[in-house]
Write an enzyme that holds these catalytic residues in place. Structure first.
Site, PDB file in Angstrom:
ATOM      1  N   VAL A  53      -4.939   1.324  14.504  1.00 24.24           N
ATOM      2  CA  VAL A  53      -4.019   2.113  13.674  1.00 24.24           C
ATOM      3  C   VAL A  53      -2.644   1.442  13.618  1.00 24.24           C
ATOM      4  O   VAL A  53      -2.142   0.939  14.609  1.00 24.24           O
ATOM      5  CB  VAL A  53      -3.896   3.544  14.235  1.00 24.24           C
ATOM      6  CG1 VAL A  53      -2.916   4.361  13.401  1.00 24.24           C
ATOM      7  CG2 VAL A  53      -5.265   4.227  14.245  1.00 24.24           C
ATOM      8  N   GLU A  54      -2.034   1.437  12.433  1.00 20.87           N
ATOM      9  CA  GLU A  54      -0.703   0.863  12.196  1.00 20.87           C
ATOM     10  C   GLU A  54      -0.676  -0.652  12.453  1.00 20.87           C
ATOM     11  O   GLU A  54       0.258  -1.178  13.050  1.00 20.87           O
ATOM     12  CB  GLU A  54       0.359   1.547  13.060  1.00 20.87           C
ATOM     13  CG  GLU A  54       0.523   3.030  12.751  1.00 20.87           C
ATOM     14  CD  GLU A  54       1.501   3.707  13.687  1.00 20.87           C
ATOM     15  OE1 GLU A  54       1.979   3.070  14.620  1.00 20.87           O
ATOM     16  OE2 GLU A  54       1.786   4.885  13.457  1.00 20.87           O
ATOM     17  N   GLY A  55      -1.685  -1.357  12.019  1.00 20.01           N
ATOM     18  CA  GLY A  55      -1.681  -2.808  12.175  1.00 20.01           C
ATOM     19  C   GLY A  55      -2.020  -3.248  13.573  1.00 20.01           C
ATOM     20  O   GLY A  55      -1.572  -4.303  14.019  1.00 20.01           O
TER      21      GLY A  55
END
Length: 533
Positions: free
Chosen positions: A212-214
């Site tokens: 999640v989120e890169g």
């Protein structure tokens, strides 16, 4: 399966109907899934975990401007909305999932480590197994401490984006460490999938939260320190703002305040380092007071080193992601250590929980030390590189915050985890424990653990009799009837011992399938996969 989508998009207003220009920026709106042109129903397959994670599409979808979240006046404010939502969400869901995983692993693996025997001993009593078992226990304690500390702030309406980024990153990373250790201890019981396997699918699905989120790479190297250095610094942001506005008075005020700030931190860091934190103040007395002092010492050193990086590298700092990642580690472990100390006090400062506190704090301080060593060895600051690398770096290695948890401390944790006691129950509090031990694998494991603990006294009596040569040197269960005849154990103890061994045997079994069963399961999966394609 949703009836409404939350959509973030770049909003343009070519005719400037809203009077805010043509390019309004990122905007958020709510779109009904039954609207014309909306395409839903496609599915991703995230590592075989059955939850809805879907790509959505839209062709010529028309919605009203009133469907912008917050109304037309909030057009172009989508980025702020996204960041606020993430700040709250990543501080709740992923840390909760990760903490739940580690607490479950602590319960499952400690039970297995007692139940599973090798060479006549529970495997948890071997130091090689006790080491990862202690790691699972320590991480479980500190991770739940961080989760509660973070959600406490969120519950008060605070939305701290840097704190929640630290919570998300460290929670998911620490749960990965626990799962790897759990797989090592469980062995075949961890890799043989089936109804009895309690950790296999959890291990497979663990990377989902990390992406999640890169992925955590982005969170660690860019978000925590890269964003926090300006958000949290008492003067840096004001200096930049004053320069942009060409406000000399405001810049002077911020600059000289910054200079005093640096001098004060240098003085504190020097005094605390020489005294190993003993000259700092602790809000409490007792066995954990030294950790408050070491946290103050590490914080002072972190503050001055952050300023050195900011002054020396300036705008280049954000691109030095290995350096910013190490600063993020220090900030994270300072926060986690504070969470641990807060949890211990909030739960009444129970003496029996001290081994968990000591282990968590020594582990936190060790990670802080490793990060500082990496900064001293790699930070290039014009005019100060040699001093930082050779003087500060050497002093840091000699005068470290911690060498990590000792072997004796680790053994005390593993021993605690294999006792049927209140500390173990507090450590794993919050996970679901079914009472249906006939059908639920975790309940069966937990039930066997409790019965085996009760039977230990009878087992010890027979072992003592063997050492005293009252009984021949044979497997314990083959001597049970003779031990009863010689009144070494009672009928009740013998029955308990026999029940315990039956439960032990049942719990160490792993799932197996006939060729027809296995191929049938594989064929069904292949059929589903082909249907999706």
């Amino acid at each position: 399966i949703s009836t409404i989508l939350g959509l973030a998009f770049q909003l343009r207003d070519p005719k400037q109907l809203l009077g805010k220009g043509e390019f309004l920026g990122i905007t958020c709106a709510l779109v009904p899934t039954n609207a014309d042109g909306v395409i839903v129903g496609r599915r991703h397959d995230p590592l075989g975990v059955p939850f809805f994670n879907c790509p959505t599409q839209g062709n010529d979808v028309v919605i009203s401007a009133d469907q912008i979240i917050g109304g037309i006046e909030n057009a172009g404010r989508g980025w702020q909305m996204l960041m606020q939502a993430l700040a709250v969400g990543r501080g709740i869901s992923l840390p909760a999932q990760s903490s739940g995983i580690t607490l479950a692993m602590a319960r499952i693996v400690s039970s297995h480590a007692l139940i599973r025997k090798q060479f006549g001993r529970s495997i948890g009593k071997f130091e090689g197994v006790a080491e990862p078992l202690a790691m699972i226990g320590g991480i479980s304690y500190l991770l739940e401490a961080m989760r509660k500390f973070t959600t406490g702030a969120l519950n008060q309406g605070i939305k701290p984006p840097i704190v929640t980024a630290m919570a998300k990153y460290n929670a998911t990373e620490l749960s990965r460490i626990c799962l790897n250790d759990a797989m090592d201890i469980m062995g075949g019981a961890g890799i043989s999938l089936g109804p009895r396997n309690l950790i296999g699918h959890v291990h497979i699905s663990n990377p989902i939260g990390i992406t999640v989120e890169g992925a955590n790479i982005l969170t660690r190297t860019l978000m925590i320190f890269g964003q926090g250095i300006l958000r949290a610094h008492p003067f840096a942001y004001n200096e930049i703002k004053a320069l942009e506005q060409n406000d000399l008075d405001s810049f002077d005020l911020a600059f000289w305040g910054h200079a005093r700030h640096i001098f004060r931190n240098m003085s504190r860091s020097f005094v605390f380092s020489v005294s190993r934190g003993r000259l700092s103040r602790s809000p409490i007395s007792g066995p954990t007071s030294i950790y408050y002092k070491k946290i103050a010492w590490a914080s002072a050193t972190f503050a001055i080193m952050a300023d050195l990086a900011l002054i020396g590298l300036g705008s280049k700092l954000r691109s030095k992601e290995k350096i910013t990642g190490r600063y993020a580690d220090i900030l994270s472990w300072l926060y986690i250590g504070t969470s641990v100390l807060r949890r211990y006090e909030a739960e009444g400062g129970l003496k029996e929980d001290l081994p968990l506190v000591h282990y968590s704090m020594e582990y936190a301080l060790l990670n802080i030390q490793k990060a500082f060593d990496g900064i001293f060895a790699n930070l290039k600051n014009p005019g100060f590189t040699w001093f930082i690398r050779n003087i500060l770096g050497t002093w840091s290695r000699i005068n470290s915050f911690s060498r990590g948890p000792s072997d004796a401390l680790g053994l005390s944790i593993s021993t605690l985890m294999m006792r049927d006691c209140a500390s173990r129950d507090r450590l794993t509090q919050g996970i679901f424990l079914s009472k249906d031990y006939k059908h639920n694998s975790l309940a069966r494991l937990d039930h066997a653990f409790q019965i085996i603990k009760k039977a230990e006294e009878a087992e010890l009596k027979i072992k003592d009799a063997i050492r005293e040569k009252k009984l021949p040197k044979q497997p314990i269960m083959s001597l049970s009837q003779l031990a009863l005849d010689l009144k070494i154990v009672t009928v009740e103890e013998l029955n308990l011992l026999e029940t315990a061994e039956k439960l032990r045997w049942e719990c160490i079994q792993v799932d197996d399938f006939s060729e027809e069963e296995y191929l049938g399961t594989a064929a069904e999966y292949q059929k589903i996969t082909e249907a999706r394609v």
